[in-house]
Design a protein around this motif. Structure first.
Motif, mmCIF file in Angstrom:
data_model
loop_
_atom_site.group_PDB
_atom_site.id
_atom_site.type_symbol
_atom_site.label_atom_id
_atom_site.label_comp_id
_atom_site.label_asym_id
_atom_site.label_seq_id
_atom_site.Cartn_x
_atom_site.Cartn_y
_atom_site.Cartn_z
ATOM 1 N N VAL A 13 -9.483 0.441 -15.181
ATOM 2 C CA VAL A 13 -8.682 -0.567 -15.872
ATOM 3 C C VAL A 13 -9.361 -1.892 -15.562
ATOM 4 N N ILE A 14 -9.840 -2.565 -16.612
ATOM 5 C CA ILE A 14 -10.582 -3.816 -16.440
ATOM 6 C C ILE A 14 -9.752 -4.965 -17.000
ATOM 7 N N ASP A 15 -9.638 -6.042 -16.202
ATOM 8 C CA ASP A 15 -8.910 -7.217 -16.653
ATOM 9 C C ASP A 15 -9.434 -8.451 -15.930
ATOM 10 N N ALA A 19 0.391 -3.204 -8.809
ATOM 11 C CA ALA A 19 1.062 -2.387 -9.828
ATOM 12 C C ALA A 19 0.878 -0.892 -9.587
ATOM 13 N N GLY A 20 -0.012 -0.527 -8.636
ATOM 14 C CA GLY A 20 -0.153 0.888 -8.311
ATOM 15 C C GLY A 20 -1.529 1.491 -8.482
ATOM 16 N N ALA A 21 -2.529 0.672 -8.796
ATOM 17 C CA ALA A 21 -3.893 1.213 -8.888
ATOM 18 C C ALA A 21 -4.277 1.795 -7.530
ATOM 19 N N ASP A 22 -5.063 2.855 -7.548
ATOM 20 C CA ASP A 22 -5.425 3.564 -6.321
ATOM 21 C C ASP A 22 -6.508 2.848 -5.522
ATOM 22 N N GLN A 23 -7.371 2.147 -6.216
ATOM 23 C CA GLN A 23 -8.432 1.392 -5.550
ATOM 24 C C GLN A 23 -8.832 0.253 -6.472
ATOM 25 N N GLY A 24 -9.523 -0.714 -5.915
ATOM 26 C CA GLY A 24 -9.908 -1.848 -6.738
ATOM 27 C C GLY A 24 -11.153 -2.524 -6.224
ATOM 28 N N LEU A 79 1.909 -2.026 -27.435
ATOM 29 C CA LEU A 79 0.469 -1.774 -27.300
ATOM 30 C C LEU A 79 0.149 -1.172 -25.935
ATOM 31 N N ILE A 80 0.789 -1.678 -24.883
ATOM 32 C CA ILE A 80 0.582 -1.152 -23.530
ATOM 33 C C ILE A 80 1.022 0.302 -23.481
ATOM 34 N N ALA A 81 2.200 0.602 -24.023
ATOM 35 C CA ALA A 81 2.717 1.973 -24.012
ATOM 36 C C ALA A 81 1.788 2.916 -24.772
ATOM 37 N N GLU A 82 1.291 2.470 -25.910
ATOM 38 C CA GLU A 82 0.383 3.311 -26.698
ATOM 39 C C GLU A 82 -0.938 3.538 -25.967
ATOM 40 N N ALA A 83 -1.455 2.501 -25.343
ATOM 41 C CA ALA A 83 -2.702 2.641 -24.584
ATOM 42 C C ALA A 83 -2.504 3.567 -23.389
ATOM 43 N N ALA A 84 -1.381 3.437 -22.693
ATOM 44 C CA ALA A 84 -1.102 4.306 -21.545
ATOM 45 C C ALA A 84 -1.021 5.763 -21.981
ATOM 46 N N GLN A 85 -0.363 6.017 -23.096
ATOM 47 C CA GLN A 85 -0.260 7.386 -23.607
ATOM 48 C C GLN A 85 -1.637 7.916 -23.995
ATOM 49 N N ALA A 86 -2.479 7.075 -24.569
ATOM 50 C CA ALA A 86 -3.834 7.491 -24.938
ATOM 51 C C ALA A 86 -4.663 7.821 -23.703
ATOM 52 N N VAL A 87 -4.511 7.041 -22.637
ATOM 53 C CA VAL A 87 -5.229 7.335 -21.383
ATOM 54 C C VAL A 87 -4.750 8.665 -20.816
ATOM 55 N N ALA A 88 -3.431 8.868 -20.785
ATOM 56 C CA ALA A 88 -2.885 10.128 -20.268
ATOM 57 C C ALA A 88 -3.419 11.311 -21.068
ATOM 58 N N SER A 89 -3.463 11.182 -22.381
ATOM 59 C CA SER A 89 -4.008 12.257 -23.218
ATOM 60 C C SER A 89 -5.491 12.479 -22.954
ATOM 61 N N ALA A 90 -6.228 11.393 -22.767
ATOM 62 C CA ALA A 90 -7.671 11.505 -22.542
ATOM 63 C C ALA A 90 -8.002 12.237 -21.248
ATOM 64 N N VAL A 91 -7.113 12.146 -20.267
ATOM 65 C CA VAL A 91 -7.361 12.812 -18.987
ATOM 66 C C VAL A 91 -6.629 14.146 -18.879
ATOM 67 N N GLY A 102 -3.721 -5.937 -17.339
ATOM 68 C CA GLY A 102 -4.161 -4.841 -16.479
ATOM 69 C C GLY A 102 -3.035 -4.321 -15.614
ATOM 70 N N LYS A 103 -2.227 -5.225 -15.090
ATOM 71 C CA LYS A 103 -1.068 -4.846 -14.271
ATOM 72 C C LYS A 103 -0.100 -3.994 -15.092
ATOM 73 N N ALA A 104 0.187 -4.424 -16.296
ATOM 74 C CA ALA A 104 1.093 -3.672 -17.168
ATOM 75 C C ALA A 104 0.512 -2.310 -17.528
ATOM 76 N N LEU A 105 -0.801 -2.258 -17.777
ATOM 77 C CA LEU A 105 -1.456 -0.978 -18.086
ATOM 78 C C LEU A 105 -1.379 -0.014 -16.909
ATOM 79 N N VAL A 106 -1.708 -0.502 -15.726
ATOM 80 C CA VAL A 106 -1.655 0.340 -14.526
ATOM 81 C C VAL A 106 -0.249 0.900 -14.353
ATOM 82 N N SER A 107 0.740 0.042 -14.448
ATOM 83 C CA SER A 107 2.125 0.455 -14.271
ATOM 84 C C SER A 107 2.527 1.507 -15.306
#
Length: 137
Positions: free
Chosen positions: A5-7, A46-51, A122-134, A14-19
């Motif tokens: 996640v780049i911001d 927001a919960g990222a594992d590393q940064g 947009l954040i919700a849609e991007a998060a769902q796309a990331v979840a699907s991608a993984v 980025g915080k909203a995406l991570v969450s």
């Protein structure tokens, strides 16, 4: 899978995406990459594992990423008020990772056919796309 996640700036998107990603797919390991320390810190809170912070870290991590997410400006030199260096834009665009990008027209990029929608959608849609991608439901 390696998900980045780049911001930049204050790290709000980025915080909203991570969450949102952690809410949908808590097992996904997220690496927060900020163009500055404030952005990285916001994503870690927001919960990222590393940064990591800065151009060198972003360039290095993009080489082996599976998924990269953030605003569309991370592909554009000098976006985010100049925080996206030409080297960062090249690293992101040249990465073989799947890119899941949020269309923000504040970066001087207008993607035709994309309608204005609330950032939360947009954040919700991007998060769902990331979840699907993984491979998460």
């Amino acid at each position: 899978m390696k998900v980045l996640v780049i911001d930049g700036q204050g790290g709000g998107v980025g915080k909203a995406l991570v969450s949102a990603i952690k809410h949908i797919a808590p097992a996904v390991t997220l690496t927060a990459l900020g163009t500055n320390a404030a952005a990285t810190a916001a994503m870690l809170r927001a919960g990222a594992d590393q940064g990591a912070t800065g151009e060198s870290a972003i360039r290095y991590q993009c080489k082996t990423a599976d998924v990269i997410t953030g605003v569309i400006g991370i592909l554009h030199s000098n976006a985010l008020l100049g925080e996206i260096s030409p080297a960062i834009a090249a690293a992101v665009s040249g990465s073989e990772a799947q890119k899941i990008l949020i269309p923000l027209d504040r970066c001087g990029l207008h993607v035709v056919g994309v309608t204005k929608r609330p950032m939360e959608e947009l954040i919700a849609e991007a998060a769902q796309a990331v979840a699907s991608a993984v491979g998460q439901p």
